[in-house]
Write a protein that holds these residues in place. Sequence first.
Motif, PDB file in Angstrom:
ATOM      1  N   ILE A 191     -63.979  -6.134  60.355  1.00  0.00           N
ATOM      2  CA  ILE A 191     -63.595  -6.758  61.593  1.00  0.00           C
ATOM      3  C   ILE A 191     -62.122  -7.049  61.336  1.00  0.00           C
ATOM      4  CG2 ILE A 191     -64.056  -8.297  63.259  1.00  0.00           C
ATOM      5  CD1 ILE A 191     -66.926  -8.173  62.667  1.00  0.00           C
ATOM      6  N   PHE A 192     -61.818  -7.948  60.424  1.00  0.00           N
ATOM      7  CA  PHE A 192     -60.531  -8.424  59.886  1.00  0.00           C
ATOM      8  C   PHE A 192     -59.370  -7.354  60.165  1.00  0.00           C
ATOM      9  CE2 PHE A 192     -62.189 -12.228  57.298  1.00  0.00           C
ATOM     10  CZ  PHE A 192     -62.717 -12.791  58.456  1.00  0.00           C
ATOM     11  N   ALA A 193     -59.837  -6.319  59.244  1.00  0.00           N
ATOM     12  CA  ALA A 193     -58.810  -5.219  59.322  1.00  0.00           C
ATOM     13  C   ALA A 193     -58.462  -4.363  60.610  1.00  0.00           C
ATOM     14  CB  ALA A 193     -59.333  -4.013  58.122  1.00  0.00           C
ATOM     15  N   GLU A 194     -59.199  -4.671  61.472  1.00  0.00           N
ATOM     16  CA  GLU A 194     -58.899  -4.184  62.685  1.00  0.00           C
ATOM     17  C   GLU A 194     -57.686  -4.828  63.422  1.00  0.00           C
ATOM     18  OE1 GLU A 194     -62.547  -4.652  65.247  1.00  0.00           O
ATOM     19  OE2 GLU A 194     -63.741  -3.300  63.991  1.00  0.00           O
ATOM     20  N   HIS A 195     -57.540  -5.749  62.927  1.00  0.00           N
ATOM     21  CA  HIS A 195     -56.306  -6.564  63.485  1.00  0.00           C
ATOM     22  C   HIS A 195     -55.114  -6.467  62.561  1.00  0.00           C
ATOM     23  CE1 HIS A 195     -58.611  -8.126  67.131  1.00  0.00           C
ATOM     24  NE2 HIS A 195     -59.543  -7.934  66.082  1.00  0.00           N
ATOM     25  N   THR A 196     -55.056  -6.860  61.134  1.00  0.00           N
ATOM     26  CA  THR A 196     -54.066  -6.977  60.246  1.00  0.00           C
ATOM     27  C   THR A 196     -54.713  -6.596  58.979  1.00  0.00           C
ATOM     28  OG1 THR A 196     -52.681  -8.553  59.164  1.00  0.00           O
ATOM     29  CG2 THR A 196     -54.979  -9.325  59.786  1.00  0.00           C
ATOM     30  N   ASP A 197     -53.574  -5.763  58.069  1.00  0.00           N
ATOM     31  CA  ASP A 197     -53.675  -5.538  56.633  1.00  0.00           C
ATOM     32  C   ASP A 197     -53.504  -6.834  55.861  1.00  0.00           C
ATOM     33  OD1 ASP A 197     -54.459  -3.151  57.086  1.00  0.00           O
ATOM     34  OD2 ASP A 197     -52.902  -2.319  57.135  1.00  0.00           O
ATOM     35  N   LEU A 198     -52.943  -7.808  56.198  1.00  0.00           N
ATOM     36  CA  LEU A 198     -52.661  -9.027  55.478  1.00  0.00           C
ATOM     37  C   LEU A 198     -54.041 -10.181  55.591  1.00  0.00           C
ATOM     38  CD1 LEU A 198     -48.873  -9.944  56.663  1.00  0.00           C
ATOM     39  CD2 LEU A 198     -49.661  -8.647  54.680  1.00  0.00           C
ATOM     40  N   ILE A 199     -54.882  -9.853  54.718  1.00  0.00           N
ATOM     41  CA  ILE A 199     -56.115 -10.439  54.528  1.00  0.00           C
ATOM     42  C   ILE A 199     -56.221 -11.160  53.235  1.00  0.00           C
ATOM     43  CG2 ILE A 199     -58.581 -10.388  54.869  1.00  0.00           C
ATOM     44  CD1 ILE A 199     -57.969  -7.854  56.247  1.00  0.00           C
ATOM     45  N   ASP A 208     -52.865 -13.319  58.487  1.00  0.00           N
ATOM     46  CA  ASP A 208     -51.506 -13.160  59.192  1.00  0.00           C
ATOM     47  C   ASP A 208     -51.529 -12.296  60.163  1.00  0.00           C
ATOM     48  OD1 ASP A 208     -48.882 -13.068  59.703  1.00  0.00           O
ATOM     49  OD2 ASP A 208     -48.414 -13.627  57.754  1.00  0.00           O
ATOM     50  N   VAL A 209     -51.355 -12.622  61.338  1.00  0.00           N
ATOM     51  CA  VAL A 209     -51.455 -11.812  62.549  1.00  0.00           C
ATOM     52  C   VAL A 209     -50.115 -11.991  63.477  1.00  0.00           C
ATOM     53  CG1 VAL A 209     -53.931 -11.954  62.921  1.00  0.00           C
ATOM     54  CG2 VAL A 209     -52.615 -13.659  63.956  1.00  0.00           C
ATOM     55  N   THR A 210     -49.090 -12.424  62.731  1.00  0.00           N
ATOM     56  CA  THR A 210     -47.606 -12.386  63.163  1.00  0.00           C
ATOM     57  C   THR A 210     -47.580 -10.951  63.910  1.00  0.00           C
ATOM     58  OG1 THR A 210     -47.356 -13.948  61.518  1.00  0.00           O
ATOM     59  CG2 THR A 210     -45.374 -13.104  62.758  1.00  0.00           C
ATOM     60  N   GLU A 211     -47.722  -9.966  62.873  1.00  0.00           N
ATOM     61  CA  GLU A 211     -47.497  -8.530  63.619  1.00  0.00           C
ATOM     62  C   GLU A 211     -48.841  -8.098  63.283  1.00  0.00           C
ATOM     63  OE1 GLU A 211     -44.858  -7.667  64.801  1.00  0.00           O
ATOM     64  OE2 GLU A 211     -43.594  -8.844  64.372  1.00  0.00           O
ATOM     65  N   ASN A 212     -49.505  -7.703  64.386  1.00  0.00           N
ATOM     66  CA  ASN A 212     -51.091  -7.165  64.308  1.00  0.00           C
ATOM     67  C   ASN A 212     -51.183  -6.104  65.097  1.00  0.00           C
ATOM     68  OD1 ASN A 212     -52.067  -7.806  67.373  1.00  0.00           O
ATOM     69  ND2 ASN A 212     -50.676  -9.385  66.802  1.00  0.00           N
ATOM     70  N   LYS A 213     -52.322  -5.142  64.697  1.00  0.00           N
ATOM     71  CA  LYS A 213     -52.574  -3.752  64.946  1.00  0.00           C
ATOM     72  C   LYS A 213     -52.788  -3.711  66.441  1.00  0.00           C
ATOM     73  CE  LYS A 213     -54.225  -2.634  60.441  1.00  0.00           C
ATOM     74  NZ  LYS A 213     -55.413  -2.400  59.667  1.00  0.00           N
ATOM     75  N   GLN A 214     -53.140  -4.700  67.213  1.00  0.00           N
ATOM     76  CA  GLN A 214     -53.695  -4.731  68.525  1.00  0.00           C
ATOM     77  C   GLN A 214     -52.348  -5.069  69.430  1.00  0.00           C
ATOM     78  OE1 GLN A 214     -56.700  -3.224  69.112  1.00  0.00           O
ATOM     79  NE2 GLN A 214     -57.438  -3.442  67.191  1.00  0.00           N
ATOM     80  N   GLY A 215     -51.374  -5.624  68.867  1.00  0.00           N
ATOM     81  CA  GLY A 215     -50.228  -5.913  69.759  1.00  0.00           C
ATOM     82  C   GLY A 215     -50.522  -7.106  70.346  1.00  0.00           C
ATOM     83  N   ASP A 265     -36.784 -32.945  55.862  1.00  0.00           N
ATOM     84  CA  ASP A 265     -37.656 -33.108  57.249  1.00  0.00           C
ATOM     85  C   ASP A 265     -37.188 -32.047  58.265  1.00  0.00           C
ATOM     86  OD1 ASP A 265     -38.683 -36.461  57.522  1.00  0.00           O
ATOM     87  OD2 ASP A 265     -38.520 -35.252  55.502  1.00  0.00           O
ATOM     88  N   GLU A 266     -35.817 -31.606  58.076  1.00  0.00           N
ATOM     89  CA  GLU A 266     -35.206 -30.935  59.388  1.00  0.00           C
ATOM     90  C   GLU A 266     -35.434 -29.487  58.885  1.00  0.00           C
ATOM     91  OE1 GLU A 266     -33.668 -34.650  58.995  1.00  0.00           O
ATOM     92  OE2 GLU A 266     -33.445 -33.195  57.201  1.00  0.00           O
ATOM     93  N   ALA A 267     -36.243 -29.122  57.880  1.00  0.00           N
ATOM     94  CA  ALA A 267     -36.560 -27.705  57.756  1.00  0.00           C
ATOM     95  C   ALA A 267     -37.462 -27.139  58.862  1.00  0.00           C
ATOM     96  CB  ALA A 267     -37.381 -27.555  56.352  1.00  0.00           C
ATOM     97  N   ALA A 268     -37.016 -25.895  59.266  1.00  0.00           N
ATOM     98  CA  ALA A 268     -37.959 -25.416  60.566  1.00  0.00           C
ATOM     99  C   ALA A 268     -39.295 -25.077  59.888  1.00  0.00           C
ATOM    100  CB  ALA A 268     -37.194 -24.237  61.268  1.00  0.00           C
ATOM    101  N   PRO A 269     -40.375 -25.310  60.642  1.00  0.00           N
ATOM    102  CA  PRO A 269     -41.445 -24.951  60.470  1.00  0.00           C
ATOM    103  C   PRO A 269     -41.859 -23.158  60.513  1.00  0.00           C
ATOM    104  CG  PRO A 269     -41.741 -25.472  62.675  1.00  0.00           C
ATOM    105  CD  PRO A 269     -40.337 -25.937  62.127  1.00  0.00           C
ATOM    106  N   SER A 270     -42.774 -22.634  59.765  1.00  0.00           N
ATOM    107  CA  SER A 270     -42.839 -21.191  59.579  1.00  0.00           C
ATOM    108  C   SER A 270     -43.218 -20.531  61.219  1.00  0.00           C
ATOM    109  CB  SER A 270     -43.860 -20.807  58.459  1.00  0.00           C
ATOM    110  OG  SER A 270     -44.197 -19.395  58.970  1.00  0.00           O
ATOM    111  N   THR A 271     -42.637 -19.325  61.386  1.00  0.00           N
ATOM    112  CA  THR A 271     -42.966 -18.708  62.768  1.00  0.00           C
ATOM    113  C   THR A 271     -44.145 -17.842  62.540  1.00  0.00           C
ATOM    114  OG1 THR A 271     -41.217 -16.975  62.104  1.00  0.00           O
ATOM    115  CG2 THR A 271     -40.581 -18.837  63.552  1.00  0.00           C
ATOM    116  N   ARG A 272     -44.723 -18.115  61.289  1.00  0.00           N
ATOM    117  CA  ARG A 272     -46.176 -17.088  60.906  1.00  0.00           C
ATOM    118  C   ARG A 272     -46.994 -17.710  62.099  1.00  0.00           C
ATOM    119  NH1 ARG A 272     -44.944 -18.227  55.244  1.00  0.00           N
ATOM    120  NH2 ARG A 272     -43.996 -16.424  54.162  1.00  0.00           N
ATOM    121  N   LYS A 273     -47.954 -16.503  62.481  1.00  0.00           N
ATOM    122  CA  LYS A 273     -49.299 -17.015  63.126  1.00  0.00           C
ATOM    123  C   LYS A 273     -50.497 -16.508  62.099  1.00  0.00           C
ATOM    124  CE  LYS A 273     -47.032 -15.534  67.378  1.00  0.00           C
ATOM    125  NZ  LYS A 273     -47.003 -14.496  68.513  1.00  0.00           N
ATOM    126  N   ILE A 274     -51.094 -17.542  61.670  1.00  0.00           N
ATOM    127  CA  ILE A 274     -52.033 -17.450  60.624  1.00  0.00           C
ATOM    128  C   ILE A 274     -53.602 -18.146  60.964  1.00  0.00           C
ATOM    129  CG2 ILE A 274     -52.613 -18.164  58.208  1.00  0.00           C
ATOM    130  CD1 ILE A 274     -49.871 -18.209  57.496  1.00  0.00           C
TER     131      ILE A 274
END
Length: 362
Positions: free
Chosen positions: A96-104, A115-122, A3-12
């Motif tokens: 359109i997705f690829a304008e923001h991320t390659d993780l599709i 996954d837009v954690t690190e994205n092309k538009q900053g 239960d104590e495991a930290a949730p992912s910091t990903r932005k999906i």
Amino acid sequence: MTDEAAPSTRKIIHVDMDAFYASVEQRDNPELRGKPVAVGGSAARGVVAAASYEARAFGVRSALPSVTAKRRCPELIFVPPRFETYRAVSAQIREIFAEHTDLIEPLSLDEAYLDVTENKQGISIATDIATIIRARIKEVTGLNASAGISYCKFLAKMASDLNKPNGQAVISPRNGPAFVEALAVKKFHGVGPATAAKMEGLGILTGADLRSKPLAWLQEHFGKSGAWYYNISRGIDNRAVQPDRPRKSVGAEDTFIVDIVDLAAARAEITPLAAKVWRHCEAKGLHGRTVTLKVKYADFQIITRSRTTSTPISRLDDLEAIAQSLLEPLFPAPKGIRLLGVALSSFIDDEETETDQLELEI
């Protein structure tokens, strides 16, 4: 995982087009706008592939037999599917997705994880990215999309349904576990009717009920899936967004206007199905070892038969011959056959689990 495991910091972000096939048809034919539309065949053996929101108000949904759909909505308008058009629009959306991320990670023509954690538009806020993507889709295609934003794939998928159509919702790391606890297990993505019924029989109606069960108990009752249920009941899903997943299987199937009852007729249907599968595999450079035959009887019972070879199948003739050999022992048929399907799987270097279903004859 505890239960104590930290949730992912990903932005999906999970983007899901609204009534995609039907919306394309309404876009391209103004006479269909505002009316109940079903993409599919209106014949006695037809099946609804997609339904507009106007049709859904009458209980019309995908996979519903066309005769049932027409009974629920007498004003329903059937239009034949145009898969090449849907693929072309899907390609526009993918750009359109690829304008923001390659993780599709596409799930189908009309939905994908990003996954837009690190994205092309900053852009630091994922909800802003989702808003921009949805607006851009509308601008380019004229179609509406909904989106879910969260820290994991499971919750992003659930969130995309919360404000449909043409909306978006966020489930934050802070709110994720509570959201799952309040959710009925039958609404969990990936929990089908049979599993939901089994859970209910075990007294599990909500995410909170699921969370109350120890890991060992869940594994005892649900096998390998037990650990998955243990984690998602806590809002934990560490799966990464995986671009260009290898296909697990390529298949083609056909539903017949009249039930097939004799072997000769069934054999004749296997030939074009095998050819369609082979053409697709050749075009994609896929080499598989397992042939699967799917049979749906007139009473909707479905059975499958499979055979795996020691080396990849190298010729269409071999693919068809194996499919035919799987078919023959099923005759004389105990009842009429409504549908036949052929699939090829166990591809070389196959690691993921995606099914690429060719055009469904409806």
